[in-house]
Write an enzyme that holds these catalytic residues in place. Structure first.
Site, PDB file in Angstrom:
ATOM      1  CE  LYS A  82      -2.310  -0.989   3.813  1.00 18.30           C
ATOM      2  NZ  LYS A  82      -1.661  -2.246   4.268  1.00 18.30           N
TER       3      LYS A  82
ATOM      4  NE  ARG B 123       7.521  -2.907   5.622  1.00 18.56           N
ATOM      5  CZ  ARG B 123       6.233  -2.586   5.796  1.00 18.56           C
ATOM      6  NH1 ARG B 123       5.495  -2.230   4.768  1.00 18.56           N
ATOM      7  NH2 ARG B 123       5.693  -2.658   6.993  1.00 18.56           N
TER       8      ARG B 123
ATOM      9  NE  ARG C 200       6.948  -0.463  10.095  1.00 20.63           N
ATOM     10  CZ  ARG C 200       5.743  -0.462   9.517  1.00 20.63           C
ATOM     11  NH1 ARG C 200       5.590   0.075   8.321  1.00 20.63           N
ATOM     12  NH2 ARG C 200       4.701  -0.984  10.123  1.00 20.63           N
TER      13      ARG C 200
ATOM     14  NE  ARG D  10       2.495  -4.761  11.393  1.00 15.31           N
ATOM     15  CZ  ARG D  10       3.405  -4.494  10.459  1.00 15.31           C
ATOM     16  NH1 ARG D  10       4.581  -5.087  10.485  1.00 15.31           N
ATOM     17  NH2 ARG D  10       3.127  -3.651   9.506  1.00 15.31           N
TER      18      ARG D  10
ATOM     19  NE  ARG E 187      -3.839  -1.266  10.518  1.00 19.28           N
ATOM     20  CZ  ARG E 187      -2.777  -0.717   9.942  1.00 19.28           C
ATOM     21  NH1 ARG E 187      -2.793   0.522   9.526  1.00 19.28           N
ATOM     22  NH2 ARG E 187      -1.700  -1.439   9.780  1.00 19.28           N
TER      23      ARG E 187
HETATM   24  P1  AMP Z   1       1.240   0.412   9.368  1.00 23.04           P
HETATM   25  O1  AMP Z   1       2.492   1.132   9.043  1.00 23.04           O
HETATM   26  O2  AMP Z   1       0.060   0.921   8.590  1.00 23.04           O
HETATM   27  O3  AMP Z   1       1.369  -1.092   9.253  1.00 23.04           O
HETATM   28  O4  AMP Z   1       0.900   0.728  10.910  1.00 23.04           O
HETATM   29  C1  AMP Z   1       1.800   0.369  11.955  1.00 23.04           C
HETATM   30  C2  AMP Z   1       1.061   0.273  13.282  1.00 23.04           C
HETATM   31  O5  AMP Z   1       0.454   1.535  13.589  1.00 23.04           O
HETATM   32  C3  AMP Z   1      -0.074  -0.741  13.316  1.00 23.04           C
HETATM   33  O6  AMP Z   1       0.376  -2.057  13.585  1.00 23.04           O
HETATM   34  C4  AMP Z   1      -0.929  -0.165  14.445  1.00 23.04           C
HETATM   35  O7  AMP Z   1      -0.371  -0.434  15.705  1.00 23.04           O
HETATM   36  C5  AMP Z   1      -0.811   1.334  14.218  1.00 23.04           C
HETATM   37  N1  AMP Z   1      -1.874   1.840  13.300  1.00 23.04           N
HETATM   38  C6  AMP Z   1      -1.718   2.367  12.054  1.00 23.04           C
HETATM   39  N2  AMP Z   1      -2.894   2.734  11.529  1.00 23.04           N
HETATM   40  C7  AMP Z   1      -3.829   2.441  12.463  1.00 23.04           C
HETATM   41  C8  AMP Z   1      -5.248   2.558  12.516  1.00 23.04           C
HETATM   42  N3  AMP Z   1      -5.968   3.063  11.493  1.00 23.04           N
HETATM   43  N4  AMP Z   1      -5.885   2.131  13.647  1.00 23.04           N
HETATM   44  C9  AMP Z   1      -5.195   1.626  14.687  1.00 23.04           C
HETATM   45  N5  AMP Z   1      -3.869   1.461  14.697  1.00 23.04           N
HETATM   46  C10 AMP Z   1      -3.175   1.864  13.605  1.00 23.04           C
END
Ligand code: AMP
Length: 224
Positions: free
Chosen positions: A16, A130, A163, A174, A91
């Site tokens: 994404k 990654r 990360r 996740r 989400r």
């Molecule tokens: P991402 O980079 O999108 O995978 O986000 C990394 C982490 O940020 C996720 O595993 C969640 O802990 C938190 N996070 C990101 N977006 C959201 C969201 N819309 N709602 C809740 N937690 C989020």
């Protein structure tokens, strides 16, 4: 020209972020990544970052009431008025409902929810390889998308890191969270006629071409 208000759905590691980077240039859309916003807040030690960090480290979602206000405020800013690309939000169902209401209140609506579809085993392989740049989160991969110079971002020259939540155990958590809490949004957007599916196992360029064609068609349909 009509605005494109798009959300990118799909498991972690679907690509994404990579697609959003490319699409924002094609369509002049604001790219809003909740993951990048939260990581920046953690780095800066803001109140939002302090609330979010423990959840992120465990691979869990940050509570809805912490994230919803941040996004609905962001979409009202000047640079989001010509269209946006939401990456990592919504989400959960309450987040999707809150977004729908916030846009409705502003007299705006979603153009499409693009599902970048990738099976679980591919996700695990992709995420454990990654690397992202420290400054802006630009994505790379140790096998499939290497930078020109080892460990240095092609775009901003900052260092590449893994990360914390891309370690295999956290990746599995996740994915579990995605399948339980986020995957139900596929039906939510399908019922509203907004869902568009893209095969995320293709190369980034093929996925990009497919999405670009889909968005161009949607924009045309909207203008007719
Ligand atoms: P991402 O980079 O999108 O995978 O986000 C990394 C982490 O940020 C996720 O595993 C969640 O802990 C938190 N996070 C990101 N977006 C959201 C969201 N819309 N709602 C809740 N937690 C989020």
């Amino acid at each position: 020209m009509s605005e494109l208000n798009v959300i990118l759905l799909g498991p972690p590691g679907a690509g994404k972020g990579t697609q959003a980077e490319r699409l924002q240039d094609d369509f002049h859309l604001l790219h809003v990544s909740t993951g990048n916003m939260l990581r920046a807040a953690v780095e800066e030690g803001t109140e939002l970052g302090r609330k979010a960090k423990a959840y992120m480290d465990r691979g869990e979602l940050v509570p809805d009431d912490v994230i919803i206000g941040v996004i609905t405020d962001r979409l009202q800013e000047e640079d989001a008025q010509d269209g946006f690309l939401l990456d990592g939000f919504p989400r959960t169902r309450p987040q999707a409902e809150a977004l729908e209401k916030a846009l409705d209140d502003l007299g705006r609506s979603l153009t499409a929810a693009l599902l970048v579809d990738v099976p679980d085993d591919v996700v695990v392989r992709r995420l454990s390889g990654r690397r992202v740049c420290q400054k802006a989160g630009h994505p790379y991969h140790v096998d499939t998308n290497r930078p020109k110079h080892d460990n240095v971002c092609d775009i901003d020259g900052s260092r590449l890191i893994q990360r914390d939540d891309d370690r295999e155990e956290t990746v599995r958590k996740r994915l579990e969270v995605y399948n339980e809490q986020t995957a139900p949004l596929i039906d939510f957007y399908d019922e509203r006629g907004l869902l568009r599916r893209v095969d995320g196992t293709r190369t980034p360029t093929e996925v990009h071409d497919h999405i670009r064609a889909t968005l161009a068609t949607l924009r045309l349909e909207d203008e007719i």
